[in-house]
Design a protein around this motif. Structure first.
Motif, PDB file in Angstrom:
ATOM      1  N   ALA A 128       0.829  -1.220   0.000  1.00 40.46           N
ATOM      2  CA  ALA A 128       0.000   0.000   0.000  1.00 40.46           C
ATOM      3  C   ALA A 128       0.859   1.264   0.000  1.00 40.46           C
ATOM      4  O   ALA A 128       2.090   1.219   0.149  1.00 40.46           O
ATOM      5  N   ALA A 129       0.176   2.386  -0.157  1.00 39.94           N
ATOM      6  CA  ALA A 129       0.849   3.687  -0.222  1.00 39.94           C
ATOM      7  C   ALA A 129       1.704   3.920   1.012  1.00 39.94           C
ATOM      8  O   ALA A 129       1.286   3.637   2.148  1.00 39.94           O
ATOM      9  N   GLY A 130       2.889   4.442   0.789  1.00 46.81           N
ATOM     10  CA  GLY A 130       3.760   4.789   1.898  1.00 46.81           C
ATOM     11  C   GLY A 130       4.435   3.605   2.567  1.00 46.81           C
ATOM     12  O   GLY A 130       5.190   3.793   3.527  1.00 46.81           O
ATOM     13  N   SER A 131       4.159   2.409   2.123  1.00 46.25           N
ATOM     14  CA  SER A 131       4.795   1.229   2.733  1.00 46.25           C
ATOM     15  C   SER A 131       6.236   1.110   2.228  1.00 46.25           C
ATOM     16  O   SER A 131       6.614   1.693   1.215  1.00 46.25           O
ATOM     17  N   SER A 132       7.022   0.344   2.978  1.00 45.54           N
ATOM     18  CA  SER A 132       8.433   0.176   2.621  1.00 45.54           C
ATOM     19  C   SER A 132       8.862  -1.278   2.794  1.00 45.54           C
ATOM     20  O   SER A 132       8.416  -1.964   3.733  1.00 45.54           O
ATOM     21  N   VAL A 133       9.708  -1.697   1.903  1.00 43.80           N
ATOM     22  CA  VAL A 133      10.455  -2.954   2.080  1.00 43.80           C
ATOM     23  C   VAL A 133      11.920  -2.558   2.128  1.00 43.80           C
ATOM     24  O   VAL A 133      12.433  -1.926   1.194  1.00 43.80           O
ATOM     25  N   ILE A 134      12.569  -2.872   3.236  1.00 51.99           N
ATOM     26  CA  ILE A 134      13.961  -2.469   3.383  1.00 51.99           C
ATOM     27  C   ILE A 134      14.847  -3.708   3.521  1.00 51.99           C
ATOM     28  O   ILE A 134      14.405  -4.761   3.997  1.00 51.99           O
ATOM     29  N   ALA A 135      16.085  -3.572   3.084  1.00 55.35           N
ATOM     30  CA  ALA A 135      17.062  -4.659   3.149  1.00 55.35           C
ATOM     31  C   ALA A 135      18.044  -4.361   4.275  1.00 55.35           C
ATOM     32  O   ALA A 135      18.585  -3.250   4.366  1.00 55.35           O
ATOM     33  N   ALA A 136      18.265  -5.329   5.140  1.00 53.22           N
ATOM     34  CA  ALA A 136      19.139  -5.131   6.291  1.00 53.22           C
ATOM     35  C   ALA A 136      20.020  -6.360   6.508  1.00 53.22           C
ATOM     36  O   ALA A 136      19.743  -7.461   6.018  1.00 53.22           O
ATOM     37  N   ASP A 137      21.110  -6.135   7.256  1.00 55.93           N
ATOM     38  CA  ASP A 137      21.973  -7.231   7.714  1.00 55.93           C
ATOM     39  C   ASP A 137      22.486  -8.082   6.561  1.00 55.93           C
ATOM     40  O   ASP A 137      22.387  -9.315   6.565  1.00 55.93           O
ATOM     41  N   GLY A 138      23.023  -7.416   5.534  1.00 55.09           N
ATOM     42  CA  GLY A 138      23.678  -8.154   4.465  1.00 55.09           C
ATOM     43  C   GLY A 138      22.802  -8.598   3.337  1.00 55.09           C
ATOM     44  O   GLY A 138      23.236  -9.373   2.472  1.00 55.09           O
ATOM     45  N   VAL A 139      21.543  -8.138   3.289  1.00 57.97           N
ATOM     46  CA  VAL A 139      20.661  -8.522   2.186  1.00 57.97           C
ATOM     47  C   VAL A 139      21.163  -7.899   0.886  1.00 57.97           C
ATOM     48  O   VAL A 139      21.480  -6.709   0.837  1.00 57.97           O
ATOM     49  N   CYS A 140      21.224  -8.719  -0.162  1.00 56.88           N
ATOM     50  CA  CYS A 140      21.502  -8.220  -1.508  1.00 56.88           C
ATOM     51  C   CYS A 140      20.171  -8.140  -2.246  1.00 56.88           C
ATOM     52  O   CYS A 140      19.484  -9.159  -2.417  1.00 56.88           O
ATOM     53  N   THR A 141      19.775  -6.929  -2.663  1.00 62.21           N
ATOM     54  CA  THR A 141      18.452  -6.767  -3.270  1.00 62.21           C
ATOM     55  C   THR A 141      18.323  -7.498  -4.604  1.00 62.21           C
ATOM     56  O   THR A 141      17.197  -7.732  -5.065  1.00 62.21           O
ATOM     57  N   ASP A 142      19.443  -7.884  -5.210  1.00 59.77           N
ATOM     58  CA  ASP A 142      19.387  -8.671  -6.444  1.00 59.77           C
ATOM     59  C   ASP A 142      18.959 -10.110  -6.164  1.00 59.77           C
ATOM     60  O   ASP A 142      18.710 -10.878  -7.089  1.00 59.77           O
ATOM     61  N   ASN A 143      18.863 -10.466  -4.882  1.00 55.81           N
ATOM     62  CA  ASN A 143      18.425 -11.801  -4.483  1.00 55.81           C
ATOM     63  C   ASN A 143      17.013 -11.792  -3.907  1.00 55.81           C
ATOM     64  O   ASN A 143      16.623 -12.710  -3.177  1.00 55.81           O
ATOM     65  N   VAL A 144      16.228 -10.760  -4.222  1.00 55.05           N
ATOM     66  CA  VAL A 144      14.840 -10.661  -3.738  1.00 55.05           C
ATOM     67  C   VAL A 144      13.907 -10.789  -4.943  1.00 55.05           C
ATOM     68  O   VAL A 144      14.061 -10.067  -5.937  1.00 55.05           O
ATOM     69  N   PHE A 145      12.921 -11.705  -4.845  1.00 59.76           N
ATOM     70  CA  PHE A 145      12.043 -11.999  -5.985  1.00 59.76           C
ATOM     71  C   PHE A 145      10.587 -12.064  -5.525  1.00 59.76           C
ATOM     72  O   PHE A 145      10.272 -12.636  -4.472  1.00 59.76           O
ATOM     73  N   TRP A 146       9.702 -11.492  -6.369  1.00 57.94           N
ATOM     74  CA  TRP A 146       8.261 -11.498  -6.114  1.00 57.94           C
ATOM     75  C   TRP A 146       7.587 -12.161  -7.315  1.00 57.94           C
ATOM     76  O   TRP A 146       7.746 -11.708  -8.456  1.00 57.94           O
ATOM     77  N   THR A 147       6.843 -13.231  -7.061  1.00 62.71           N
ATOM     78  CA  THR A 147       6.235 -14.003  -8.154  1.00 62.71           C
ATOM     79  C   THR A 147       4.739 -14.187  -7.911  1.00 62.71           C
ATOM     80  O   THR A 147       4.256 -15.292  -7.637  1.00 62.71           O
ATOM     81  N   PRO A 148       3.962 -13.114  -8.010  1.00 63.50           N
ATOM     82  CA  PRO A 148       2.524 -13.228  -7.730  1.00 63.50           C
ATOM     83  C   PRO A 148       1.800 -14.004  -8.820  1.00 63.50           C
ATOM     84  O   PRO A 148       2.201 -14.007  -9.995  1.00 63.50           O
ATOM     85  N   GLY A 149       0.674 -14.621  -8.415  1.00 59.98           N
ATOM     86  CA  GLY A 149      -0.199 -15.221  -9.408  1.00 59.98           C
ATOM     87  C   GLY A 149      -1.061 -14.177 -10.085  1.00 59.98           C
ATOM     88  O   GLY A 149      -1.467 -14.327 -11.236  1.00 59.98           O
ATOM     89  N   GLY A 150      -1.357 -13.072  -9.371  1.00 56.30           N
ATOM     90  CA  GLY A 150      -2.181 -11.998  -9.913  1.00 56.30           C
ATOM     91  C   GLY A 150      -1.343 -10.801 -10.321  1.00 56.30           C
ATOM     92  O   GLY A 150      -0.120 -10.873 -10.465  1.00 56.30           O
ATOM     93  N   GLY A 151      -2.000  -9.658 -10.482  1.00 54.39           N
ATOM     94  CA  GLY A 151      -1.316  -8.440 -10.860  1.00 54.39           C
ATOM     95  C   GLY A 151      -0.602  -7.801  -9.675  1.00 54.39           C
ATOM     96  O   GLY A 151      -0.832  -8.159  -8.518  1.00 54.39           O
TER      97      GLY A 151
END
Length: 482
Positions: free
Chosen positions: A143-166
């Protein structure tokens, strides 16, 4: 607000190869942009936007076909990985994994049977080094204003979202990860006004919609270093022989020793052994299906993946020896004896031929000269044998074993009966029977040769008017009986 506590641990996952899609911030059939979007990466589409974005990479019109192929392959790779089920329609900011803080996720795969959302103005934290996969069966709607942040060594190139919908990322949201379009035809990816995405919007064959967004293709993750190990084994075990290695794993080893080279980037490496004299490289076995050993070149070829440890074991077998030794009766004969087979050559009494061999079975055969008998073949090894009938020694040699077989030949002899009369020159004939038989007169001989050593006799029939007065032999072991 309801807090859903999940005590099921997250599962460890692996990232797909994004292939040709890797440098793209947007892959789409239709790209809709209504205001000042910036894309730090490549962009492709067939139908262009009304307002051109600022693109730091390359714009492709239309998308290269391989981007669709690679997008689908990466999605398929992600979809088959095992996931932790976190419920039906879920708000990620309200999920606790393993009793941890709500909205904090360690590396793993997380699935829901419905939509995944993030409540407005809340934060979801990804924490730890690893791969993150989020797989809602329905829509993805931070939703609006929400955040996903990477911490403690997370590499954002290793984050994947695979929804069935839009997918709809709310206005002013800060989102990370590569987002794949939904599985049904026409499902799109939409970024609300001023939302940011550190990742990719991959919607080959469908629509990506932006407005005043910043999309940044993430840097590739640092690959975990790997280790290669060369290990030495000898046959027989426990040898103190030193074996030298060159290449990426270099050094000297004795039996059971190892050369360890760590902190290596994924790639191809090699190590080559210098095989010392008296040894044979009999095996190279690697614990990785991609890595191989070549006995011809004495080289192990390591194919090292990220975080992998590959060990290649070099096994060397010490060579043995086989020796043929010649002995004659009588001693000191200069007669030459020829040998053929694995030990070949010509020998006289007291001499030998030695050949270095690998463990195995070998033979050597003597060609028997006239006037000689092969009377014995004696080997100093209980596994090896001699056959005087075939004049062949059979050597059974183990690693580091020296086997000697002695061929003994006995020369055949001659017996001579000689007649002497008193007075000299008598013409009378004297008859002999036995092993030396015949009729001779004064000064004549009966010679019988080519006799094997043994006992022989000859008897005279004394004629009338003659007397046998003496029998003398030139050999201390022979005698006459008047």
């Amino acid at each position: 607000m309801v807090l859903l506590l999940m005590v099921i641990p997250a599962l460890s996952q692996t990232a797909p190869d994004l292939g040709s899609t890797s440098p793209f911030g947007i892959v789409s059939e239709t790209f809709t942009n209504t205001a000042g979007t910036t894309v730090d990466g490549d962009v492709c589409y067939t139908t262009p936007p009304a307002v051109n974005p600022t693109v730091t990479g390359t714009i492709f019109v239309p998308c290269p076909p391989e981007t669709g192929t690679d997008q689908n392959a990466a999605r398929a790779y992600l979809d088959v990985q095992a996931c932790t089920d976190i419920g039906a329609a879920v708000a990620l900011d309200q999920i606790s994994i393993g009793g941890g803080p709500a909205g904090e996720f360690p590396p793993g795969c997380y699935s829901s049977s419905g939509a995944m959302t993030i409540t407005a103005d809340t934060t979801v934290t990804l924490s730890g080094d690893g791969v993150f996969i989020f797989r809602p069966a329905g829509a993805l709607s931070p939703a609006a204003g929400s955040s996903v942040i990477a911490a403690d060594g997370v590499c954002t190139d290793n984050v994947f979202w695979t929804p069935g919908g839009g997918t709809t990322i709310g206005a002013n949201a800060a989102f990370v990860g590569t987002v794949f379009r939904g599985t049904a035809a026409g499902l799109s990816i939409t970024l609300g006004d001023s939302a940011t995405l550190e990742g990719r919007a991959l919607a080959f064959g469908s629509t990506v919609t932006t407005a005043n967004n910043t999309i940044t293709v993430p840097d590739a993750c640092a690959e975990e270093p790997g280790t290669i190990i060369v290990e030495k084994k000898t046959n027989p075990p426990g040898s103190l022989q030193s074996f030298a290695f060159t290449g990426d794993a270099a050094g000297n080893l004795i039996d059971d020793g190892q050369i360890i080279v760590d902190n290596l980037a994924p790639g191809n490496y090699s190590s080559t052994e210098t095989v010392p004299e008296g040894w044979k490289l009999t095996d190279i076995v690697c614990n990785d299906a991609d890595s191989t050993g070549d006995l011809t070149t004495a080289t192990a070829n390591f194919v090292l993946d990220a975080g992998e440890t590959v060990t290649c074991v070099f096994t060397n077998t010490q060579r043995g020896s086989i020796t043929v030794e010649k002995q004659t009766l009588p001693e000191g004969s200069l007669q030459a004896f020829d040998f053929t087979g694995d030990v070949a050559g010509s020998l006289t009494d007291g001499n030998s031929i030695t050949v270095l061999v690998d463990p195995g079975t070998y033979t050597s055969t003597e060609t028997l000269p006239a006037g000689w008998d092969l009377t014995s073949i004696v080997c100093d090894d209980s596994d090896s044998t001699g056959n005087t009938g075939t004049a062949t020694a059979t050597f059974n040699v183990a690693a580091d074993e020296a086997v000697r077989c002695v061929f003994t030949n006995t020369q055949r002899g001659t017996i001579v009966v000689e007649k002497q009369t008193l007075p000299d020159g008598s013409p009378d004939a004297f008859t002999f029977t036995g092993n030396a038989a015949g009729e001779i007169s004064d000064g004549q001989q009966i010679t019988v040769g080519n006799l094997v050593p043994g006992n022989y006799s000859s008897t005279e029939t004394v004629p009338a008017n003659w007397k046998l007065t003496g029998i003398s032999c030139n050999d201390g072991n022979s005698s006459g009986d008047v």
